[in-house]
Write a protein that holds these residues in place. Sequence first.
Motif, PDB file in Angstrom:
ATOM      1  N   UNK A  64       2.679  12.317  -8.428  1.00  0.00           N
ATOM      2  CA  UNK A  64       3.362  11.920  -7.202  1.00  0.00           C
ATOM      3  C   UNK A  64       3.970  13.166  -6.573  1.00  0.00           C
ATOM      4  N   UNK A  65       3.759  13.341  -5.273  1.00  0.00           N
ATOM      5  CA  UNK A  65       4.259  14.511  -4.567  1.00  0.00           C
ATOM      6  C   UNK A  65       5.436  14.124  -3.694  1.00  0.00           C
ATOM      7  N   UNK A  66       6.451  14.979  -3.691  1.00  0.00           N
ATOM      8  CA  UNK A  66       7.591  14.759  -2.806  1.00  0.00           C
ATOM      9  C   UNK A  66       7.182  15.047  -1.369  1.00  0.00           C
ATOM     10  N   UNK A  67       6.336  16.059  -1.185  1.00  0.00           N
ATOM     11  CA  UNK A  67       5.855  16.439   0.144  1.00  0.00           C
ATOM     12  C   UNK A  67       4.350  16.670   0.055  1.00  0.00           C
ATOM     13  N   UNK A  68       3.617  16.084   0.977  1.00  0.00           N
ATOM     14  CA  UNK A  68       2.176  16.280   1.053  1.00  0.00           C
ATOM     15  C   UNK A  68       1.859  16.837   2.429  1.00  0.00           C
ATOM     16  N   UNK A  69       1.691  18.173   2.527  1.00  0.00           N
ATOM     17  CA  UNK A  69       1.483  18.790   3.838  1.00  0.00           C
ATOM     18  C   UNK A  69       0.113  18.485   4.417  1.00  0.00           C
ATOM     19  N   UNK A  70      -0.801  18.004   3.615  1.00  0.00           N
ATOM     20  CA  UNK A  70      -2.127  17.691   4.150  1.00  0.00           C
ATOM     21  C   UNK A  70      -2.152  16.360   4.878  1.00  0.00           C
ATOM     22  N   UNK A  71      -1.197  15.485   4.614  1.00  0.00           N
ATOM     23  CA  UNK A  71      -1.197  14.148   5.210  1.00  0.00           C
ATOM     24  C   UNK A  71      -1.034  14.180   6.722  1.00  0.00           C
ATOM     25  N   UNK A  72      -0.230  15.095   7.232  1.00  0.00           N
ATOM     26  CA  UNK A  72       0.069  15.113   8.664  1.00  0.00           C
ATOM     27  C   UNK A  72      -0.827  16.065   9.450  1.00  0.00           C
ATOM     28  N   UNK A  73      -1.788  16.675   8.808  1.00  0.00           N
ATOM     29  CA  UNK A  73      -2.627  17.650   9.503  1.00  0.00           C
ATOM     30  C   UNK A  73      -3.429  17.015  10.629  1.00  0.00           C
ATOM     31  N   UNK A  74      -3.699  17.811  11.654  1.00  0.00           N
ATOM     32  CA  UNK A  74      -4.447  17.321  12.796  1.00  0.00           C
ATOM     33  C   UNK A  74      -5.916  17.058  12.460  1.00  0.00           C
ATOM     34  N   UNK A  75      -6.367  17.502  11.285  1.00  0.00           N
ATOM     35  CA  UNK A  75      -7.733  17.182  10.896  1.00  0.00           C
ATOM     36  C   UNK A  75      -7.926  15.670  10.854  1.00  0.00           C
ATOM     37  N   UNK A  76      -6.845  14.951  10.607  1.00  0.00           N
ATOM     38  CA  UNK A  76      -6.917  13.501  10.605  1.00  0.00           C
ATOM     39  C   UNK A  76      -7.222  13.007  12.015  1.00  0.00           C
ATOM     40  N   UNK A  77      -6.551  13.609  13.003  1.00  0.00           N
ATOM     41  CA  UNK A  77      -6.747  13.211  14.393  1.00  0.00           C
ATOM     42  C   UNK A  77      -8.020  13.825  14.984  1.00  0.00           C
ATOM     43  N   UNK A  78      -8.316  15.068  14.599  1.00  0.00           N
ATOM     44  CA  UNK A  78      -9.493  15.785  15.116  1.00  0.00           C
ATOM     45  C   UNK A  78     -10.332  16.268  13.934  1.00  0.00           C
ATOM     46  N   UNK A  79     -11.033  15.368  13.250  1.00  0.00           N
ATOM     47  CA  UNK A  79     -11.760  15.763  12.039  1.00  0.00           C
ATOM     48  C   UNK A  79     -12.851  16.799  12.287  1.00  0.00           C
TER      49      UNK A  79
END
Length: 177
Positions: A3-18
């Motif tokens: 379990x991660x306290x912070x996941x910096x990959x979750x909010x990346x724009x790659x999600x919006x602009x894959x």
Amino acid sequence: MSSYAIDITAARREVQYPNGIITKIGKDSAVTFPAELPLEALDPILSEELDLVGLIGDIVQAEGPEGLETSKVVAAIFRRPALPRKFLAAVRETYAILLGDEFEDFQKVKPSIGDYVRLTTALTKVYGLELGKLLRSAASSESDSPTSSQTSPDSTESTRDESGSALDTPNSSDSDA
């Protein structure tokens, strides 16, 4: 499973602009900017050789009691006669970093100054950058006043251990007034 306290990959724009930020640059041409702004893309603009940060500092200092003193701003710019060419080179270098192999295709359409301005404005919105706020907050954070101190070292001891539990106060409709 961890379990991660912070996941910096979750909010990346790659999600919006894959597939990256696909941008039309000509009648039948397009280039793809990276979904996230790479940190190295800011290096040309922030270089010591360009000294844009120094210029901004001089402009901030040019503010007098009645606002920005134009003569001081003009003097700050004229102290840097190579600035326009260095700035254009830094902009091109930034776009070369962003576009990689596609930079040549971008250059083939001979983008105008207006094209660069419109594209940069659009990209700063997509990347979530607000340069005006960044510069304004940096300038406004300077203060001659003393640093504030903590009002009470034990102020958090009064916080309840059970987060979100109901309060023991009577409802206003329950009062006998």
